[in-house]
Structures are given as structure tokens and as C-alpha cells.
Design a protein around this motif. Structure first.
Motif, PDB file in Angstrom:
ATOM      1  N   GLU A  17     -39.454 -20.521  22.559  1.00  0.00           N
ATOM      2  CA  GLU A  17     -39.216 -21.663  21.675  1.00  0.00           C
ATOM      3  C   GLU A  17     -37.882 -21.486  20.956  1.00  0.00           C
ATOM      4  O   GLU A  17     -37.446 -20.367  20.668  1.00  0.00           O
ATOM      5  CB  GLU A  17     -40.352 -21.807  20.670  1.00  0.00           C
ATOM      6  CG  GLU A  17     -41.689 -22.159  21.300  1.00  0.00           C
ATOM      7  CD  GLU A  17     -42.754 -22.473  20.268  1.00  0.00           C
ATOM      8  OE1 GLU A  17     -42.408 -22.587  19.074  1.00  0.00           O
ATOM      9  OE2 GLU A  17     -43.925 -22.605  20.663  1.00  0.00           O
ATOM     10  N   LEU A  18     -37.251 -22.624  20.664  1.00  0.00           N
ATOM     11  CA  LEU A  18     -35.932 -22.592  20.021  1.00  0.00           C
ATOM     12  C   LEU A  18     -35.952 -21.767  18.738  1.00  0.00           C
ATOM     13  O   LEU A  18     -35.025 -20.999  18.471  1.00  0.00           O
ATOM     14  CB  LEU A  18     -35.470 -24.025  19.716  1.00  0.00           C
ATOM     15  CG  LEU A  18     -34.112 -24.168  19.030  1.00  0.00           C
ATOM     16  CD1 LEU A  18     -32.997 -23.600  19.892  1.00  0.00           C
ATOM     17  CD2 LEU A  18     -33.829 -25.634  18.704  1.00  0.00           C
ATOM     18  N   ASN A  19     -37.002 -21.900  17.936  1.00  0.00           N
ATOM     19  CA  ASN A  19     -37.070 -21.162  16.668  1.00  0.00           C
ATOM     20  C   ASN A  19     -37.130 -19.648  16.860  1.00  0.00           C
ATOM     21  O   ASN A  19     -36.817 -18.894  15.936  1.00  0.00           O
ATOM     22  CB  ASN A  19     -38.277 -21.613  15.850  1.00  0.00           C
ATOM     23  CG  ASN A  19     -38.050 -22.954  15.170  1.00  0.00           C
ATOM     24  OD1 ASN A  19     -36.929 -23.446  15.113  1.00  0.00           O
ATOM     25  ND2 ASN A  19     -39.115 -23.549  14.663  1.00  0.00           N
ATOM     26  N   ILE A  59     -29.803 -26.760  25.934  1.00  0.00           N
ATOM     27  CA  ILE A  59     -31.050 -26.855  25.175  1.00  0.00           C
ATOM     28  C   ILE A  59     -31.963 -27.869  25.848  1.00  0.00           C
ATOM     29  O   ILE A  59     -31.534 -28.956  26.216  1.00  0.00           O
ATOM     30  CB  ILE A  59     -30.768 -27.266  23.711  1.00  0.00           C
ATOM     31  CG1 ILE A  59     -29.927 -26.195  23.014  1.00  0.00           C
ATOM     32  CG2 ILE A  59     -32.071 -27.480  22.952  1.00  0.00           C
ATOM     33  CD1 ILE A  59     -29.526 -26.561  21.600  1.00  0.00           C
ATOM     34  N   LYS A  61     -35.002 -30.654  25.994  1.00  0.00           N
ATOM     35  CA  LYS A  61     -35.380 -31.733  25.078  1.00  0.00           C
ATOM     36  C   LYS A  61     -36.565 -31.361  24.195  1.00  0.00           C
ATOM     37  O   LYS A  61     -36.648 -31.767  23.039  1.00  0.00           O
ATOM     38  CB  LYS A  61     -35.690 -33.005  25.874  1.00  0.00           C
ATOM     39  CG  LYS A  61     -34.459 -33.646  26.508  1.00  0.00           C
ATOM     40  CD  LYS A  61     -34.812 -34.935  27.238  1.00  0.00           C
ATOM     41  CE  LYS A  61     -33.566 -35.570  27.850  1.00  0.00           C
ATOM     42  NZ  LYS A  61     -33.880 -36.827  28.574  1.00  0.00           N
ATOM     43  N   LYS A  63     -37.188 -28.389  23.239  1.00  0.00           N
ATOM     44  CA  LYS A  63     -36.780 -27.195  22.498  1.00  0.00           C
ATOM     45  C   LYS A  63     -37.539 -25.948  22.931  1.00  0.00           C
ATOM     46  O   LYS A  63     -37.827 -25.057  22.117  1.00  0.00           O
ATOM     47  CB  LYS A  63     -36.923 -27.424  20.983  1.00  0.00           C
ATOM     48  CG  LYS A  63     -36.034 -28.539  20.457  1.00  0.00           C
ATOM     49  CD  LYS A  63     -36.139 -28.699  18.958  1.00  0.00           C
ATOM     50  CE  LYS A  63     -35.222 -29.820  18.471  1.00  0.00           C
ATOM     51  NZ  LYS A  63     -35.296 -29.991  17.004  1.00  0.00           N
TER      52      LYS A  63
END
Length: 248
Positions: A17-19, A59, A61, A63
Motif C-alpha cells: 500500500e502507498l502508505n 502509482i 489508481k 494506491k
């Protein structure tokens, strides 16, 4: 002046995940340092590390970086030896549960006239509030643009002096125009180790900027340092990775 860049192609072994991506990349790079005694020693010392890195791209969509896909990320430094050593280490395919670097291509960039800078990862900047407490600079928490610009310049001056072992004498701030590109603060998350069994998630608040630097020699040198080893603070966590436009 030059900076040195590694463009890395990474195979993703499990969804990220992006985070979580900044922490995973930061940990991967930090682990790489352990494979070389000089990098290991410098990593453990206090002070500027003279490198920065960008996040995976492109990236997705939703994320989430997908298992089985390949993505690129870039590591930059003013230090050629650092990049050379890191390239060798990454090519040895460090074992990691999240990713494997398939390719690390080195590039040398000589100083060029910079007309614009764009931060692609959040630029982290700490300032003092009215009570002398350190806070992350955001429009809501502080909002003083001149204070922000001074802090960004002071940080770049220290990075330049630390690496080149000489002082610059600016006659003005290197920033001619600064535009904040985000409507709300941008975040970088990382896990901080408390003890052998416990971690806590830390959130850093930053901003994304478009900057037009001034044209004088000192301003251009500072803008180039921002490209080579990051703008603002927390580069080892992915803060302040910058792209530039200009005349090469």
C-alpha cells in the motif's frame, strides 16, 4: 558540481500500500548499507546522509503496488562512491520479502541551469512555533512563507557545506517563487522501533512545492543540491525528492 543517480527496477513480491511504501523502501535501502563496512559506519553517524530517493512509480489508481508487477524508483546522491557501492550491492539481489531489484542503472548529471523544481514526495520542514516548540510547517499550523523559505535555504546551505566543505554567502533567498501544490498536508509514514517486540507508526507532515529558483550562482548551486540530495528534512524516509526543469 554533479549528482549521481540510480534508476532501479523492482519486482514486487507482495502487495504494498502507498502508505507503507516509503517505510519499505527506506528499510530496504538501509539494509543495503549493512553489506558494506563504510556505508554501515556512515549510516550510523549523525548528520546529513547526502542522498535521497523517490517512491515507486507509476502509482496505481487504487494506491496499491501490485504483486508480480515491476516498478521503478530512483536514488540520488552527491557522493559518487556511495552510488557506486549501492549499485554493486543492489545488483547482488538482496533478499527481501517485499521486493527484489532487478536492475540498477547509474546516471551522472552535471550542474545545469535550473528554471523550476517540483517536489514529488512530501517536503518535510520543521520550524519553531510561538512557544519555541518544533512543529511541522503547514499552512494551518504556521503559514509563514518567509519562515518556510528561510528554513529550506538554511537546510540546503548546511548540506552544501557538509559535503563540499566550503561555505556559500547568499545575498538573497534562493527561492524566487514558491507555490504550494497541495490543499492539505501530505504524509510519510514509517515504523519506529520501541523495543525488540514493539513498533509504532510515525506520521510526518509535509508539502509539495513548485519552486522557481533565482538565477544567481549561489541560488543555482542550492537548487542543484536540492536535486542531488533532497529538499527539506527526512531524506532517509523519502522526504523532499525533487525533479527539475532547465537548460542542460
Amino acid at each position: 558540481m554533479k549528482y549521481f543517480e540510480l534508476k532501479c527496477k523492482a519486482y514486487i513480491k507482495q502487495n504494498i500500500e502507498l502508505n507503507d511504501s516509503f517505510d519499505i523502501l527506506s528499510s530496504y535501502i538501509n539494509f543495503s548499507f549493512l553489506e558494506d563496512e563504510k556505508l554501515k559506519k556512515s549510516h550510523g553517524e549523525k548528520g546529513f546522509k547526502n542522498y535521497c530517493f523517490g517512491n515507486f512509480y507509476p502509482i496505481e489508481k487504487d494506491k496499491v503496488y501490485k504483486v508480480g508487477n515491476t516498478y521503478e524508483f530512483i536514488i540520488r546522491s552527491l557522493d559518487e562512491e556511495f552510488i557506486y557501492k549501492l549499485q554493486r550491492i543492489l545488483r547482488e539481489n538482496i533478499n527481501n520479502s517485499y521486493l527484489q531489484v532487478l536492475q540498477a542503472t547509474k546516471k551522472v548529471v552535471k550542474q545545469f541551469f535550473i528554471s523550476e523544481l517540483y517536489t514529488v514526495t512530501p517536503t518535510i520542514t520543521t520550524v519553531k512555533d510561538e512557544n519555541g516548540k518544533s512543529i511541522f510547517w503547514t499552512v494551518d499550523k504556521d503559514g509563514d512563507i518567509l519562515k518556510l523559505q528561510k528554513q529550506l535555504q538554511d537546510n540546503l546551505l548546511k548540506k552544501y557545506e557538509n559535503f563540499y566543505n566550503e561555505k556559500l554567502e547568499p545575498t538573497q533567498n534562493f527561492i524566487q517563487l514558491l507555490e504550494i501544490k497541495n490543499q492539505k498536508p501530505q504524509s510519510i509514514f514509517f515504523n519506529k522501533k520501541i523495543n525488540d517486540e514493539k513498533y509504532i507508526k510515525v506520521r510526518l507532515f509535509g508539502n509539495k512545492f513548485k519552486i522557481v529558483p533565482n538565477e544567481d550562482e549561489v541560488s543555482q548551486k542550492l537548487a542543484f543540491v536540492a536535486l542531488g540530495c533532497g529538499l527539506g528534512e527526512k531524506q532517509s524516509y523519502g522526504g523532499g525528492f525533487v525533479l527539475g526543469k532547465g537548460i542542460k
